[in-house]
Design a protein around this motif. Structure first.
Motif, mmCIF file in Angstrom:
data_model
loop_
_atom_site.group_PDB
_atom_site.id
_atom_site.type_symbol
_atom_site.label_atom_id
_atom_site.label_comp_id
_atom_site.label_asym_id
_atom_site.label_seq_id
_atom_site.Cartn_x
_atom_site.Cartn_y
_atom_site.Cartn_z
ATOM 1 N N SER A 56 41.552 35.738 46.950
ATOM 2 C CA SER A 56 42.848 35.822 46.269
ATOM 3 C C SER A 56 43.953 35.555 47.276
ATOM 4 O O SER A 56 43.881 36.029 48.412
ATOM 5 C CB SER A 56 43.039 37.231 45.685
ATOM 6 O OG SER A 56 44.378 37.418 45.266
ATOM 7 N N THR A 57 44.934 34.817 46.868
ATOM 8 C CA THR A 57 46.155 34.674 47.682
ATOM 9 C C THR A 57 47.286 35.452 47.023
ATOM 10 O O THR A 57 47.848 36.389 47.595
ATOM 11 C CB THR A 57 46.540 33.185 47.817
ATOM 12 O OG1 THR A 57 45.505 32.515 48.531
ATOM 13 C CG2 THR A 57 47.860 33.025 48.585
ATOM 14 N N ARG A 58 47.622 35.086 45.773
ATOM 15 C CA ARG A 58 48.783 35.643 45.091
ATOM 16 C C ARG A 58 48.620 37.131 44.773
ATOM 17 O O ARG A 58 49.488 37.958 45.096
ATOM 18 C CB ARG A 58 49.053 34.875 43.775
ATOM 19 C CG ARG A 58 49.748 33.550 43.971
ATOM 20 C CD ARG A 58 49.262 32.551 42.935
ATOM 21 N NE ARG A 58 47.902 32.177 43.282
ATOM 22 C CZ ARG A 58 47.600 31.155 44.087
ATOM 23 N NH1 ARG A 58 48.538 30.380 44.520
ATOM 24 N NH2 ARG A 58 46.340 30.917 44.431
ATOM 25 N N THR A 59 47.515 37.484 44.108
ATOM 26 C CA THR A 59 47.383 38.858 43.607
ATOM 27 C C THR A 59 47.286 39.850 44.764
ATOM 28 O O THR A 59 47.973 40.879 44.776
ATOM 29 C CB THR A 59 46.141 38.953 42.705
ATOM 30 O OG1 THR A 59 46.163 37.864 41.786
ATOM 31 C CG2 THR A 59 46.105 40.259 41.948
ATOM 32 N N ARG A 108 39.523 43.676 42.576
ATOM 33 C CA ARG A 108 39.147 42.367 42.015
ATOM 34 C C ARG A 108 37.654 42.184 42.267
ATOM 35 O O ARG A 108 37.170 42.414 43.382
ATOM 36 C CB ARG A 108 39.917 41.223 42.663
ATOM 37 C CG ARG A 108 39.317 39.868 42.265
ATOM 38 C CD ARG A 108 40.158 38.704 42.665
ATOM 39 N NE ARG A 108 41.359 38.639 41.867
ATOM 40 C CZ ARG A 108 42.177 37.575 41.862
ATOM 41 N NH1 ARG A 108 41.898 36.514 42.608
ATOM 42 N NH2 ARG A 108 43.252 37.565 41.116
ATOM 43 N N HIS A 136 42.871 40.025 33.400
ATOM 44 C CA HIS A 136 43.760 39.997 34.573
ATOM 45 C C HIS A 136 45.122 40.485 34.073
ATOM 46 O O HIS A 136 46.072 39.723 33.923
ATOM 47 C CB HIS A 136 43.833 38.558 35.110
ATOM 48 C CG HIS A 136 44.401 38.427 36.491
ATOM 49 N ND1 HIS A 136 45.034 39.447 37.163
ATOM 50 C CD2 HIS A 136 44.412 37.360 37.349
ATOM 51 C CE1 HIS A 136 45.414 39.022 38.351
ATOM 52 N NE2 HIS A 136 45.054 37.759 38.486
ATOM 53 N N PRO A 263 48.936 29.776 36.641
ATOM 54 C CA PRO A 263 48.758 31.019 37.405
ATOM 55 C C PRO A 263 48.394 30.787 38.872
ATOM 56 O O PRO A 263 48.490 31.694 39.685
ATOM 57 C CB PRO A 263 47.600 31.723 36.675
ATOM 58 C CG PRO A 263 46.852 30.615 35.993
ATOM 59 C CD PRO A 263 47.880 29.572 35.653
HETATM 60 N N1 CP Z 1 46.748 33.933 39.855
HETATM 61 C C1 CP Z 1 45.871 34.514 40.700
HETATM 62 O O1 CP Z 1 45.170 35.466 40.333
HETATM 63 O O2 CP Z 1 45.845 33.954 41.951
HETATM 64 P P1 CP Z 1 44.952 34.488 43.150
HETATM 65 O O3 CP Z 1 43.507 34.201 42.795
HETATM 66 O O4 CP Z 1 45.394 33.716 44.362
HETATM 67 O O5 CP Z 1 45.177 35.954 43.292
#
Ligand code: CP
Length: 312
Positions: A56-59, A108, A136, A263
């Motif tokens: 994951s980057t964003r979450t 996650r 999510h 997303p």
């Molecule tokens: N949108 C999202 O969940 O991105 P990540 O997998 O980078 O967290």
């Protein structure tokens, strides 16, 4: 204000009023991130464990930033650097984390239902940061926040969600969330990537992105999730882009002020051309910005005290 709920596992457990309240709280949290000193003492003394069993980057980053902006102690572990690589089970891992008395575990995991399984077994609050193809919820909340910010309402909007619906926890959570808030959701994609029962969660189905885009207020494009596919569901990336990727023609059929969402992470040139992803209608980075605010709101409402966070 503190939520009566222990956990946030799926958007379906939230009423219309509860979603509205989280979005209102996130709106006020957003201001904290615009200050010179981006920190309030609201969650001082609370401990948040981020347990990410999938990349994951964003979450992951936004949850960590959210916890730190609220002054919680935030720690992160990943599968590759935890004792899971030595064979420890997920439940044993969760029980051991619980023994350290965290207030929240943000998880996650690639298995649908894993967040629920952990929530049933530990006293700490559990936030589902994405479980397999299932849910999510914080992504759906940040997407609804972004649309509400741009359109001033969620009611009566036409929301198109296009791409790999079958493997997408984002699609499922967004269909439930947006329909609950009064939007009409249309899903579009290759027949091999649209589950048979998707209408039962409130979406209308079409197999043409151009048909779906007609008079759309929002077009949300999804990534092809090859990591969740057992088989080839389309011949090649080039053919996917030609037949099912977002096109300028499809965008031209939408309302003039349509917003384009994704997303992330984006497969540029596959499901979305770079010039649309980076164009004036794109709100993709607004989604990321709002991710911090929504996660601050969710942490605050689950484990915060009685004061409004932005009063600090
Ligand atoms: N949108 C999202 O969940 O991105 P990540 O997998 O980078 O967290």
């Amino acid at each position: 204000m503190k939520s009566a709920k222990k956990d946030l596992l799926g958007i379906e457990e939230l009423s219309t009023d509860e979603i509205g309240f989280i979005l209102d709280t996130a709106d006020s949290m957003k201001e904290i991130s615009l200050r010179d000193i981006k920190k309030v003492p609201t969650l001082r003394g609370k401990t948040v464990v981020h347990f990410f069993h999938e990349p994951s980057t964003r979450t992951k980053t936004s949850f960590e930033i959210a916890a730190k902006r609220l002054s919680a102690d935030a720690v992160s572990i990943s599968a590759s650097t935890s004792s899971i690589v030595k064979g420890e089970t997920l439940i044993d891992t969760a029980r051991n984390l619980e023994a350290m008395n965290p207030d929240v575990v943000v998880i996650r995991h690639q298995a649908s239902g894993s967040a629920q399984m952990i929530a049933n077994r530990i006293r700490a609050s559990v936030i589902n940061a994405g479980d397999g193809m299932h849910a999510h919820p914080t992504q759906a909340l940040l997407d609804m926040m972004t649309v509400r910010e741009k359109k001033k309402t969620l009611s009566g909007l036409k929301i198109v969600i296009a791409g790999d619906i079958a493997h997408s926890r984002v699609a499922r959570s967004n269909i439930i969330g947006f329909t609950r808030m009064g939007s009409d959701v249309v899903v579009a994609g290759p027949p091999t990537m649209i589950p048979m029962d998707i209408e039962s969660v409130g979406a209308t189905v079409t197999y043409s992105i151009e048909d779906a885009a007609r008079k759309a207020d929002v077009i949300m494009i999804l990534r092809i999730q090859k990591e969740r596919m057992d088989d080839f569901l389309f011949p090649s990336n080039r053919e996917y882009a030609s037949f099912f990727g977002l096109t300028h023609k499809a965008v031209s059929k939408a309302r003039k002020n349509v917003v384009i969402m994704h997303p992330g992470p984006i497969n540029r040139g596959v499901e979305i051309p770079p010039e649309i992803a980076d164009g004036s209608r794109s709100v993709i980075l607004d989604q990321v910005e709002n991710g911090v605010a929504v996660r601050m709101a969710v942490l605050y409402l689950l484990i915060g005290g009685s004061r409004h966070a932005s009063d600090n």
